[in-house]
Enzyme design. Structure first.
Site, PDB file in Angstrom:
ATOM      1  CE  LYS A  13       1.183  28.992  40.100  1.00 23.39           C
ATOM      2  NZ  LYS A  13       1.687  29.190  38.879  1.00 23.39           N
ATOM      3  NE  ARG A  88      -5.511  25.503  39.366  1.00 25.78           N
ATOM      4  CZ  ARG A  88      -4.297  26.035  38.975  1.00 25.78           C
ATOM      5  NH1 ARG A  88      -4.015  26.996  38.188  1.00 25.78           N
ATOM      6  NH2 ARG A  88      -3.846  24.656  38.782  1.00 25.78           N
ATOM      7  NE  ARG A 127       8.043  21.732  30.715  1.00 22.65           N
ATOM      8  CZ  ARG A 127       7.401  22.627  31.965  1.00 22.65           C
ATOM      9  NH1 ARG A 127       7.796  22.565  32.481  1.00 22.65           N
ATOM     10  NH2 ARG A 127       5.672  22.237  31.532  1.00 22.65           N
ATOM     11  NE  ARG A 160       4.814  18.384  29.878  1.00 19.17           N
ATOM     12  CZ  ARG A 160       4.801  19.078  31.477  1.00 19.17           C
ATOM     13  NH1 ARG A 160       4.937  17.379  31.814  1.00 19.17           N
ATOM     14  NH2 ARG A 160       4.152  19.904  31.858  1.00 19.17           N
ATOM     15  NE  ARG A 171      -0.591  24.900  30.736  1.00 14.27           N
ATOM     16  CZ  ARG A 171       0.433  24.047  30.781  1.00 14.27           C
ATOM     17  NH1 ARG A 171       1.122  23.942  29.707  1.00 14.27           N
ATOM     18  NH2 ARG A 171       1.050  24.661  32.369  1.00 14.27           N
TER      19      ARG A 171
END
Length: 219
Positions: A13, A88, A127, A160, A171
């Site tokens: 996004k 949200r 990542r 991370r 999440r």
């Protein structure tokens, strides 16, 4: 153009919002950036948010809504904006509608960038970031020339904590519970357009431009 971008973590996004703001010359309004800025500025709402975050709690809707309302009333939003990370929750969406009605500036479109959970997990869990310079790599799509080492500066690469699979799936569960009801809300009032979030950045951007419709897209 007044637009909301919806999508789960890792859907891209932020990247698409930056492309759209450049294309249409409108404001990019990021809820996360605004909260951090409000805290840094020491505003009344920022001080409230800071004390809540210091306790490890979620910033309540009323505080986020207040910060967003302040931002949307600034002159640079008069010509349009892209909302990234807000609303949200259903409560935030309803409050946003009330604010925009007062401003006589209703939303034009809501774009839902849709990616499967397995694709998102692969995208985020792969990542790797350089500890020294912050350069980003991906074990599948952009691997470093040497395993564990940054191509730019040679620094060590790390993953991370919020990019670990268990955290990512948590999440995504939170997103489904809190944010997915917004899709039905905006679909019911005729603003929602669904966009396939797979592929290259430009492919996704092109789909978004097509979804916006002839009345909104620049020639």
């Amino acid at each position: 153009m007044r637009l909301v971008l919806l999508g789960p973590p890792g859907a891209g996004k932020g990247t698409q919002a930056r492309l759209l703001t450049a294309t249409f010359d409108v404001a990019h309004v990021s809820a996360g950036d605004l909260l951090r800025q409000a805290v840094a500025d020491g505003s009344e709402l920022g001080q409230t948010a800071k004390s809540i975050m210091a306790r490890g709690a979620l910033v309540p809707d009323e505080v986020v809504i207040g910060i967003m309302e302040e931002r949307l009333r600034r002159p640079d939003c008069a010509g349009g904006y892209i909302l990234d990370g807000f609303p949200r929750t259903l409560r935030q969406a309803e409050a946003l509608s009330e604010v925009l009605n007062l401003l006589q500036a209703p939303l034009d479109r809501v774009i839902s960038v849709e990616v499967s959970e397995d694709d998102l997990v692969r995208r985020l869990a792969g990542r790797r970031i350089c500890r020294a310079c912050g350069s980003m790599f991906h074990v599948e799509t952009k691997p470093p020339m040497r395993i564990g080492a940054c191509d730019t500066c040679g620094g060590a690469l790390y993953q991370r904590d919020d990019d670990k699979e268990d955290t990512i799936r948590h999440r995504l569960r939170v997103y489904r519970e809190q944010t997915e009801p917004l899709i039905a809300y905006y679909e019911k009032i005729g603003l929602l357009r669904r966009v396939d979030g797979r592929g290259t950045i430009e492919e996704i951007a092109q789909r978004i431009r097509q979804a916006l419709g002839d009345g909104l897209v620049q020639s």
